[in-house]
Scaffold this active site. Structure first.
Site, PDB file in Angstrom:
ATOM      1  CB  SER A 144      -0.897   0.054   1.293  1.00 29.34           C
ATOM      2  OG  SER A 144      -1.647   1.333   1.291  1.00 29.34           O
ATOM      3  CE1 TYR A 157      -4.382  -2.067   5.076  1.00 30.55           C
ATOM      4  CE2 TYR A 157      -3.683   0.145   4.470  1.00 30.55           C
ATOM      5  CZ  TYR A 157      -4.040  -0.889   3.916  1.00 30.55           C
ATOM      6  OH  TYR A 157      -4.282  -1.353   2.762  1.00 30.55           O
TER       7      TYR A 157
HETATM    8  P1  NDP Z   1     -11.556  -5.606  -0.767  1.00 28.46           P
HETATM    9  O1  NDP Z   1     -12.117  -5.593   0.464  1.00 28.46           O
HETATM   10  O2  NDP Z   1     -12.382  -5.375  -1.958  1.00 28.46           O
HETATM   11  O3  NDP Z   1     -10.947  -7.051  -0.979  1.00 28.46           O
HETATM   12  C1  NDP Z   1     -10.151  -7.651  -0.007  1.00 28.46           C
HETATM   13  C2  NDP Z   1     -10.294  -9.054  -0.381  1.00 28.46           C
HETATM   14  O4  NDP Z   1      -9.334  -9.551   0.646  1.00 28.46           O
HETATM   15  C3  NDP Z   1     -11.399  -9.746  -0.378  1.00 28.46           C
HETATM   16  O5  NDP Z   1     -11.593 -10.818  -1.551  1.00 28.46           O
HETATM   17  C4  NDP Z   1     -11.650 -10.610   0.914  1.00 28.46           C
HETATM   18  O6  NDP Z   1     -12.339 -11.857   0.672  1.00 28.46           O
HETATM   19  C5  NDP Z   1     -10.244 -11.066   1.112  1.00 28.46           C
HETATM   20  N1  NDP Z   1      -9.847 -11.220   2.495  1.00 28.46           N
HETATM   21  C6  NDP Z   1     -10.038 -10.626   3.747  1.00 28.46           C
HETATM   22  N2  NDP Z   1      -9.596 -11.495   4.798  1.00 28.46           N
HETATM   23  C7  NDP Z   1      -9.266 -12.617   4.033  1.00 28.46           C
HETATM   24  C8  NDP Z   1      -8.809 -13.767   4.806  1.00 28.46           C
HETATM   25  N3  NDP Z   1      -8.825 -14.019   6.277  1.00 28.46           N
HETATM   26  N4  NDP Z   1      -8.562 -14.921   3.912  1.00 28.46           N
HETATM   27  C9  NDP Z   1      -8.737 -14.664   2.673  1.00 28.46           C
HETATM   28  N5  NDP Z   1      -8.827 -13.682   2.108  1.00 28.46           N
HETATM   29  C10 NDP Z   1      -9.481 -12.600   2.871  1.00 28.46           C
HETATM   30  O7  NDP Z   1     -10.338  -4.690  -0.878  1.00 28.46           O
HETATM   31  P2  NDP Z   1      -9.132  -4.570  -2.002  1.00 28.46           P
HETATM   32  O8  NDP Z   1      -9.350  -5.064  -3.201  1.00 28.46           O
HETATM   33  O9  NDP Z   1      -9.054  -3.022  -1.866  1.00 28.46           O
HETATM   34  O10 NDP Z   1      -7.975  -5.034  -0.868  1.00 28.46           O
HETATM   35  C11 NDP Z   1      -6.938  -6.020  -1.801  1.00 28.46           C
HETATM   36  C12 NDP Z   1      -5.443  -5.599  -1.208  1.00 28.46           C
HETATM   37  O11 NDP Z   1      -5.232  -4.094  -1.565  1.00 28.46           O
HETATM   38  C13 NDP Z   1      -5.396  -5.434   0.354  1.00 28.46           C
HETATM   39  O12 NDP Z   1      -4.250  -6.200   0.756  1.00 28.46           O
HETATM   40  C14 NDP Z   1      -5.456  -4.145   0.595  1.00 28.46           C
HETATM   41  O13 NDP Z   1      -4.634  -3.883   1.783  1.00 28.46           O
HETATM   42  C15 NDP Z   1      -4.647  -3.323  -0.467  1.00 28.46           C
HETATM   43  N6  NDP Z   1      -4.881  -2.005  -0.736  1.00 28.46           N
HETATM   44  C16 NDP Z   1      -6.157  -1.493  -1.044  1.00 28.46           C
HETATM   45  C17 NDP Z   1      -6.249  -0.106  -1.226  1.00 28.46           C
HETATM   46  C18 NDP Z   1      -7.413   0.577  -1.589  1.00 28.46           C
HETATM   47  O14 NDP Z   1      -7.629   1.911  -1.634  1.00 28.46           O
HETATM   48  N7  NDP Z   1      -8.561  -0.410  -1.881  1.00 28.46           N
HETATM   49  C19 NDP Z   1      -5.104   0.791  -1.002  1.00 28.46           C
HETATM   50  C20 NDP Z   1      -3.665   0.161  -0.729  1.00 28.46           C
HETATM   51  C21 NDP Z   1      -3.755  -1.459  -0.637  1.00 28.46           C
HETATM   52  P3  NDP Z   1     -13.260 -12.758   1.602  1.00 28.46           P
HETATM   53  O15 NDP Z   1     -13.927 -11.623   2.465  1.00 28.46           O
HETATM   54  O16 NDP Z   1     -14.340 -13.171   0.542  1.00 28.46           O
HETATM   55  O17 NDP Z   1     -12.354 -13.828   2.415  1.00 28.46           O
END
Ligand code: NDP
Length: 246
Positions: A144, A157
């Site tokens: 991030s 975070y």
């Molecule tokens: P979303 O919330 O849309 O997606 C997050 C994903 O992580 C979901 O598919 C969720 O699936 C999965 N997840 C959460 N907990 C678990 C777990 N215990 N096991 C398996 N899967 C899990 O958010 P983003 O797409 O934004 O996030 C993706 C990545 O990008 C993250 O690492 C986030 O920190 C990073 N990021 C995002 C930013 C933003 O502005 N959106 C900025 C910087 C970084 P499910 O709940 O079905 O398990």
């Protein structure tokens, strides 16, 4: 949609049920790669994998909780058993229950450590033996911009994301036959704000996402760029953020 060819890669994606993971799965499958989608929301990844296959791509899905090493090992085993190899792991799953530290939301701190940090380590532990045996592989860790710029409400975070950058660099230096890439997104329009339990932080981040967030496809393209380089070219880190982001 391109059909998978012998040059298409087997790519595992954690957190593929929404946001960046979902966009990455769709983008890579459309480019002819074989994608394996993992997340806890099984119906979601089943539906996305089904849509990819309907469009002519190749996709598998399997329930995955990255906080549990056994779950990650089962996910990797499924892909290896099906395809015989694993070319890329995209460690994308993450949560961001942001809040000021003096709110003492210790459960949220632990949750971020379990998913954002331990989850990435579990992915590496599960896939590294396979890649070492193959003599090749690529691990893409989604960090991030919060790993670069620390702001209030994001302390824990950011700590998990700084750690992901550090372990990625260490892994890269230790491995002559493994490519390691960090992709650091800025504000991206996804479901991530849904993981924030503090109402004030949730409102602020949701408003910022609506105002200036870039689409998840922008991050998917950066991941695809790193994967698409020749085997002797390792893209170390890509930062992709909204032009207007501070
Ligand atoms: P979303 O919330 O849309 O997606 C997050 C994903 O992580 C979901 O598919 C969720 O699936 C999965 N997840 C959460 N907990 C678990 C777990 N215990 N096991 C398996 N899967 C899990 O958010 P983003 O797409 O934004 O996030 C993706 C990545 O990008 C993250 O690492 C986030 O920190 C990073 N990021 C995002 C930013 C933003 O502005 N959106 C900025 C910087 C970084 P499910 O709940 O079905 O398990």
């Amino acid at each position: 949609m391109t059909n998978p060819t012998s040059s298409s890669k087997v790519i595992l994606i954690s957190g593929a049920s929404s946001g960046i993971g979902e966009a990455t799965a769709r983008h890579l499958a459309a480019a002819g790669h074989r994608v394996v989608l993992g997340a806890r929301r099984l119906e979601r990844i089943a539906a996305i994998a089904g849509e990819i296959r309907q469009a002519g791509g190749e996709a598998l899905h399997h329930e995955l909780d990255v906080a549990r090493l056994g779950s990650f090992r089962a996910f990797v085993l499924l892909a290896k058993a099906h395809y015989g190899r694993i070319d890329v792991l995209v460690n994308n799953a993450g949560v961001a229950p942001l809040a000021m530290m003096d709110e003492l939301r210790v459960c949220d701190w632990n949750h971020m450590i379990d998913v954002n940090l331990r989850g990435v380590l579990h992915g590496i532990a599960a896939v590294l033996p396979v890649m070492k045996e193959q003599g090749a592989g690529h691990i893409v860790n989604v960090a991030s911009t919060s790993a670069h710029r620390i702001v209030p409400t994001m302390a824990v975070y950011s700590a998990t994301k700084v750690a992901v950058r550090a372990l990625s660099e260490g892994l890269r230096q230790e491995s002559k036959d493994l490519r390691v890439t960090v992709v650091s997104p800025g504000m991206t329009r996804t479901e991530l704000a849904g993981t924030i339990s503090d109402p004030k932080a949730k409102a602020t981040i949701s408003a910022m996402m609506d105002e200036q967030g870039i689409p998840a496809s922008a991050i998917a393209e950066a991941i695809a760029y790193a994967i698409g380089q020749p085997g002797n070219v390792d893209v170390g880190e890509v930062i992709v953020r909204p032009t207007a982001q501070g």
